[in-house]
Write a protein that holds these residues in place. Structure first.
Motif, PDB file in Angstrom:
ATOM      1  N   SER A  58       0.642  -1.065   0.128  1.00 16.14           N
ATOM      2  CA  SER A  58      -0.104  -0.087   0.080  1.00 16.14           C
ATOM      3  C   SER A  58       0.674   1.192   0.026  1.00 16.14           C
ATOM      4  CB  SER A  58      -0.874  -0.039   1.178  1.00 16.14           C
ATOM      5  OG  SER A  58      -0.155   0.217   2.555  1.00 16.14           O
ATOM      6  N   ARG A  59       2.265   1.269   0.251  1.00 16.26           N
ATOM      7  CA  ARG A  59       3.004   2.128   0.150  1.00 16.26           C
ATOM      8  C   ARG A  59       3.455   2.443  -1.260  1.00 16.26           C
ATOM      9  NH1 ARG A  59       8.489   2.775   4.086  1.00 16.26           N
ATOM     10  NH2 ARG A  59       8.865   4.861   3.408  1.00 16.26           N
ATOM     11  N   PRO A  60       3.509   3.868  -1.685  1.00 16.05           N
ATOM     12  CA  PRO A  60       3.743   4.016  -3.099  1.00 16.05           C
ATOM     13  C   PRO A  60       5.229   4.001  -3.099  1.00 16.05           C
ATOM     14  CG  PRO A  60       3.041   6.051  -1.856  1.00 16.05           C
ATOM     15  CD  PRO A  60       2.399   4.835  -1.022  1.00 16.05           C
ATOM     16  N   THR A  61       5.926   3.751  -4.281  1.00 14.08           N
ATOM     17  CA  THR A  61       7.307   3.766  -4.623  1.00 14.08           C
ATOM     18  C   THR A  61       7.423   4.610  -5.780  1.00 14.08           C
ATOM     19  OG1 THR A  61       7.035   1.527  -5.626  1.00 14.08           O
ATOM     20  CG2 THR A  61       7.581   1.665  -3.277  1.00 14.08           C
ATOM     21  N   GLY A  62       8.747   4.545  -6.291  1.00 13.89           N
ATOM     22  CA  GLY A  62       9.457   5.338  -7.250  1.00 13.89           C
ATOM     23  C   GLY A  62       8.584   6.589  -7.597  1.00 13.89           C
ATOM     24  N   PRO A  63       7.996   6.789  -8.890  1.00 14.11           N
ATOM     25  CA  PRO A  63       7.713   8.128  -9.091  1.00 14.11           C
ATOM     26  C   PRO A  63       6.511   8.632  -8.481  1.00 14.11           C
ATOM     27  CG  PRO A  63       8.164   6.770 -11.209  1.00 14.11           C
ATOM     28  CD  PRO A  63       8.536   5.749 -10.207  1.00 14.11           C
ATOM     29  N   ALA A  64       5.740   7.497  -7.924  1.00 12.55           N
ATOM     30  CA  ALA A  64       4.543   7.638  -7.116  1.00 12.55           C
ATOM     31  C   ALA A  64       4.709   8.352  -5.833  1.00 12.55           C
ATOM     32  CB  ALA A  64       3.691   6.392  -7.019  1.00 12.55           C
ATOM     33  N   ARG A  65       5.865   8.110  -5.494  1.00 13.85           N
ATOM     34  CA  ARG A  65       6.129   8.534  -4.205  1.00 13.85           C
ATOM     35  C   ARG A  65       6.609  10.104  -3.891  1.00 13.85           C
ATOM     36  NH1 ARG A  65      10.604   5.151  -0.623  1.00 13.85           N
ATOM     37  NH2 ARG A  65      10.069   5.478   1.424  1.00 13.85           N
ATOM     38  N   ARG A  66       5.846  10.642  -3.149  1.00 11.97           N
ATOM     39  CA  ARG A  66       5.863  12.227  -3.356  1.00 11.97           C
ATOM     40  C   ARG A  66       6.197  12.590  -1.751  1.00 11.97           C
ATOM     41  NH1 ARG A  66       6.094  11.447  -7.829  1.00 11.97           N
ATOM     42  NH2 ARG A  66       5.099  12.218  -9.529  1.00 11.97           N
ATOM     43  N   ARG A  67       6.832  13.903  -1.742  1.00  7.38           N
ATOM     44  CA  ARG A  67       7.241  14.408  -0.562  1.00  7.38           C
ATOM     45  C   ARG A  67       5.939  15.137   0.046  1.00  7.38           C
ATOM     46  NH1 ARG A  67      11.743  18.622  -1.206  1.00  7.38           N
ATOM     47  NH2 ARG A  67       9.885  19.685  -2.324  1.00  7.38           N
ATOM     48  N   ALA A  68       5.617  14.807   1.407  1.00  6.37           N
ATOM     49  CA  ALA A  68       4.354  15.388   1.957  1.00  6.37           C
ATOM     50  C   ALA A  68       4.510  16.787   2.075  1.00  6.37           C
ATOM     51  CB  ALA A  68       4.514  15.115   3.514  1.00  6.37           C
ATOM     52  N   ARG A  69       3.376  17.562   1.530  1.00  6.86           N
ATOM     53  CA  ARG A  69       3.188  18.759   1.277  1.00  6.86           C
ATOM     54  C   ARG A  69       3.120  19.550   2.565  1.00  6.86           C
ATOM     55  NH1 ARG A  69      -0.552  21.790  -2.988  1.00  6.86           N
ATOM     56  NH2 ARG A  69       0.586  20.486  -4.157  1.00  6.86           N
ATOM     57  N   LEU A  70       3.875  20.661   2.665  1.00  8.13           N
ATOM     58  CA  LEU A  70       4.002  21.509   4.014  1.00  8.13           C
ATOM     59  C   LEU A  70       2.883  22.464   3.955  1.00  8.13           C
ATOM     60  CD1 LEU A  70       8.150  21.669   4.475  1.00  8.13           C
ATOM     61  CD2 LEU A  70       6.265  19.988   5.576  1.00  8.13           C
ATOM     62  N   SER A  71       2.498  22.989   4.920  1.00 10.47           N
ATOM     63  CA  SER A  71       1.677  24.055   4.935  1.00 10.47           C
ATOM     64  C   SER A  71       2.560  25.305   4.974  1.00 10.47           C
ATOM     65  CB  SER A  71       0.979  24.279   6.154  1.00 10.47           C
ATOM     66  OG  SER A  71       1.917  24.447   7.559  1.00 10.47           O
ATOM     67  N   ASP A  72       1.799  26.500   4.645  1.00 10.28           N
ATOM     68  CA  ASP A  72       2.747  27.557   4.611  1.00 10.28           C
ATOM     69  C   ASP A  72       3.278  28.165   5.690  1.00 10.28           C
ATOM     70  OD1 ASP A  72       1.722  27.899   2.054  1.00 10.28           O
ATOM     71  OD2 ASP A  72       0.505  29.742   2.082  1.00 10.28           O
ATOM     72  N   GLN A  73       2.551  27.778   6.885  1.00 10.65           N
ATOM     73  CA  GLN A  73       3.316  28.063   8.294  1.00 10.65           C
ATOM     74  C   GLN A  73       4.605  27.222   8.592  1.00 10.65           C
ATOM     75  OE1 GLN A  73       0.129  27.584   7.559  1.00 10.65           O
ATOM     76  NE2 GLN A  73      -0.735  29.777   8.043  1.00 10.65           N
ATOM     77  N   GLU A  74       4.331  26.065   8.032  1.00  9.08           N
ATOM     78  CA  GLU A  74       5.292  24.966   8.403  1.00  9.08           C
ATOM     79  C   GLU A  74       6.610  25.363   7.393  1.00  9.08           C
ATOM     80  OE1 GLU A  74       3.064  20.897   9.418  1.00  9.08           O
ATOM     81  OE2 GLU A  74       3.357  21.400   7.182  1.00  9.08           O
ATOM     82  N   THR A  75       6.394  25.612   6.178  1.00 13.45           N
ATOM     83  CA  THR A  75       7.363  25.997   5.458  1.00 13.45           C
ATOM     84  C   THR A  75       8.078  27.519   5.944  1.00 13.45           C
ATOM     85  OG1 THR A  75       6.350  25.268   3.291  1.00 13.45           O
ATOM     86  CG2 THR A  75       7.715  27.126   2.987  1.00 13.45           C
ATOM     87  N   GLU A  76       7.283  28.422   6.257  1.00 13.65           N
ATOM     88  CA  GLU A  76       7.871  29.484   7.085  1.00 13.65           C
ATOM     89  C   GLU A  76       8.989  29.128   7.976  1.00 13.65           C
ATOM     90  OE1 GLU A  76       6.532  33.584   9.442  1.00 13.65           O
ATOM     91  OE2 GLU A  76       5.290  32.643   8.170  1.00 13.65           O
ATOM     92  N   ARG A  77       8.357  28.237   8.898  1.00 11.15           N
ATOM     93  CA  ARG A  77       9.141  28.078  10.161  1.00 11.15           C
ATOM     94  C   ARG A  77      10.437  27.105   9.870  1.00 11.15           C
ATOM     95  NH1 ARG A  77       9.498  30.440  13.928  1.00 11.15           N
ATOM     96  NH2 ARG A  77      11.500  30.132  13.552  1.00 11.15           N
ATOM     97  N   ARG A  78      10.237  26.125   8.779  1.00  9.52           N
ATOM     98  CA  ARG A  78      11.541  25.392   8.469  1.00  9.52           C
ATOM     99  C   ARG A  78      12.374  26.688   7.953  1.00  9.52           C
ATOM    100  NH1 ARG A  78      10.813  19.594   5.249  1.00  9.52           N
ATOM    101  NH2 ARG A  78       9.684  19.269   7.322  1.00  9.52           N
TER     102      ARG A  78
END
Length: 277
Positions: free
Chosen positions: A12-32
């Protein structure tokens, strides 16, 4: 055609091209982004300004979406303004031992010279030795601290900022940081003085925050001078600034701390010591 998968394979876990980085919220992006840039500054140092810090480098190291970053900060100057605010909020004027460290030094001195607690002169000698030892460790810690250099550069950067919201925000944040630092140093002095039966001299009008302010000013001035004259780090003066039982080799910061202590502190006449003999 059948495939052989490892035992821990999860279909059930996607691999290869189907694997995507989890999208960060704008607030999480700012903090990071801000956390990454602060870490880079502490790692590499801060010059007067942030020209040495690459905006794209921060995005890469933070591992965030460029689209989200540029939506939050359309121009890199806007990001660097927020970074200055962030650095000022977390800035420490200088590194100093935490109260736990002060307690450790006190315990070490007491365990090696516990017999000195039996007499007023012995206790005075203990206070003297504690001042002498902690001054050396404080001086070395501050001189080698990247946070100290960042704070120094922040002060210079602040002076170069034009009048406006950014300058006011940085000034207010630096003032709060300064006050937190002085409060911490004041608690250290009060902890040690109380533990060894000392009090503030009533006639001086002094306070532990005042002692801390003077001690911090002396330390910062000597550390600043030592940037161009490193010999100040190791310079020792044979002296007896507190009229202890014997003279010792003192660092310059130790001499300054001893002078402050002699001016503002005295044995508390209301403290009664048990007979330790």
């Amino acid at each position: 055609m059948a495939r052989n998968y490892p035992p821990d394979h999860d279909p059930s876990r996607p691999t290869g091209p189907a694997r995507r980085r989890a999208r960060l919220s704008d607030q999480e992006t700012e903090r990071r982004m801000l956390d990454t840039a602060v870490a880079m500054v502490h790692r590499d140092g801060l010059t007067v300004g942030l020209d040495h810090l690459g905006f794209e480098d921060v995005i890469r190291d933070a591992g965030v979406s460029r689209t989200t970053v540029y939506r939050r900060w359309p121009y890199k100057d806007l990001f660097f303004s927020d970074l200055l605010r962030e650095l000022a909020r977390g800035a420490a004027p200088a590194s100093a031992p935490a109260l736990e460290t002060t307690g450790e030094v006190l315990s070490e001195v007491l365990s090696s010279r516990s017999e000195d607690l039996a007499s007023p002169q012995g206790r005075h000698d203990l206070v003297t030795e504690l001042l002498r030892l902690t001054a050396v460790s404080d001086f070395e810690a501050v001189h080698g601290s990247p946070e100290w250099r960042t704070y120094l550069a922040l002060q210079a950067t602040f002076l170069s900022l034009p009048e406006g919201d950014l300058r006011a925000d940085v000034q207010a944040a630096l003032a709060r940081s300064e006050q937190r630092f002085v409060d911490r140093v004041a608690r250290g002095w009060e902890t040690v003085a109380t533990a060894l039966g000392y009090r503030l001299r009533p006639e001086t009008g002094g306070s532990f925050p005042l002692i801390a302010t003077l001690a911090c000013a002396a330390m910062r001035g000597l550390v600043l001078m030592s940037l161009s004259d490193p010999d100040l780090l190791t310079r020792r003066v044979p002296a007896n600034p507190t009229t202890a039982s014997a003279a010792s080799d003192w660092s310059l910061l130790g001499m300054a701390a001893a002078s402050i202590a002699v001016t503002y502190l005295e044995p508390d006449p209301d403290v009664t010591w048990d007979d330790l003999a």
